[in-house]
Design a protein around this motif. Sequence first.
Motif: not given
Length: 406
Positions: A68-91
């Motif tokens: 639902h967040l992807a619908d409301r703010v746009g899926p590209r923004a959610v995809q960008i920030w979720s993957f960028i967050a996964l970087g330090p979260l994995t590290a």
Amino acid sequence: MLSRLLPVRGPARTLAGITLVHTLGQGLWMALNAVYATTVLHLSPGRFGIGVGLAAGVALAVSTPTGHLADRVGPRAVQIWSFIALGPLTAALLAVQGFGMYVLVVCVQAIAYSASRSARMAMVAGLVPSDERVSVRAYLRATANVSVSLGAALAGLLLVLDSVRAYELAVVFTASTYLITGLLSLLLPPVPPQPARPGPALVVLRDRPFLAFVVLDGLLSMHNLLLDVVLPLWVLRHTGAPRWMVAAILLTNTVAVVLLQVRAARGTDEPSAAAKASRSGSLCLTVACVVFALTDGASGVLACVLLLAGALAHVLGEIRQSAGSWGMSFGLAPEHAQGQYQGTYAMGADIGKMIAPALLTWLAIEHGVVGWVIMAAGFALIGAAMPSVAAWAQRDRKAATAPLTA
């Protein structure tokens, strides 16, 4: 070589390139996750299993809201920030000390992963015409299979080294693939966000036909665990086939998916056709279970021949069921809520993954031929119900959009 792996154009080609990068890290980490937790972090197998289970539960719980967040703010923004967050979260796994910290890290990772998954499918819906979505989804899966295999091969080299430094290097590499994926997502055209609408926000939770499809599809998707979890144990305990047959079966599956998935997805864009594809896929899975049952006690060449025949029937069922699943998930979702519908759709497979290891292993390993026959009947019955669910959903859609008469 890359042009052959990515035979699509425009945004779909960019999506395939992004898939190639992030699944390379996934393939590596899938093979090393348990090794890192038990060898480097010194967690017991039991605690590792609890951590993975809790993370899976978190991903399941937030799948619809992140969609639902992807619908409301746009899926590209959610995809960008979720993957960028996964970087330090994995590290952050490099700094984990103790079970509590491990659970915290993997559960927050699960939130970001869930958001990225919902956003990726909403991007497909937003950037690709409706009659091409299943085909593009098939290209993405074929690409992912190649990339995951490369990641697993790289993991094999690190396992040969078998050192803490090598496993820490795997963490850094996986984190970097997530960061690169987030940056590559900037190349995608933006998909306009959907404005708020009157009524409940999570409309998918009131869509009973779609929820029925999600449950049935999740149960049918349990077949994905047959080759990874059940069949290796079956080959070793119930047949006289050599151990290397397990690898041969997995290799056969990977190659067949890469070569055949796109072709198997043709003509499954409409829900009714997609439901029939799921049904035909379930029948192939039924045949596979029966053939696997025939290997009980078989030895030598006969066991190998039957196992390969069963594996071929299984992969035909897999690619048809996958195509039907995608066609129904896209086709039954309203355009203004593709994110939350795709997030909810993914929950079915998540539930299947949680149930399948224990249930299917118990059926096959503990009950032998009878267990395989029960699985065969179960897959056939679930697949047979798919056309009725698709018809139900389309009737509800027509009733909801029909003009009111005096």
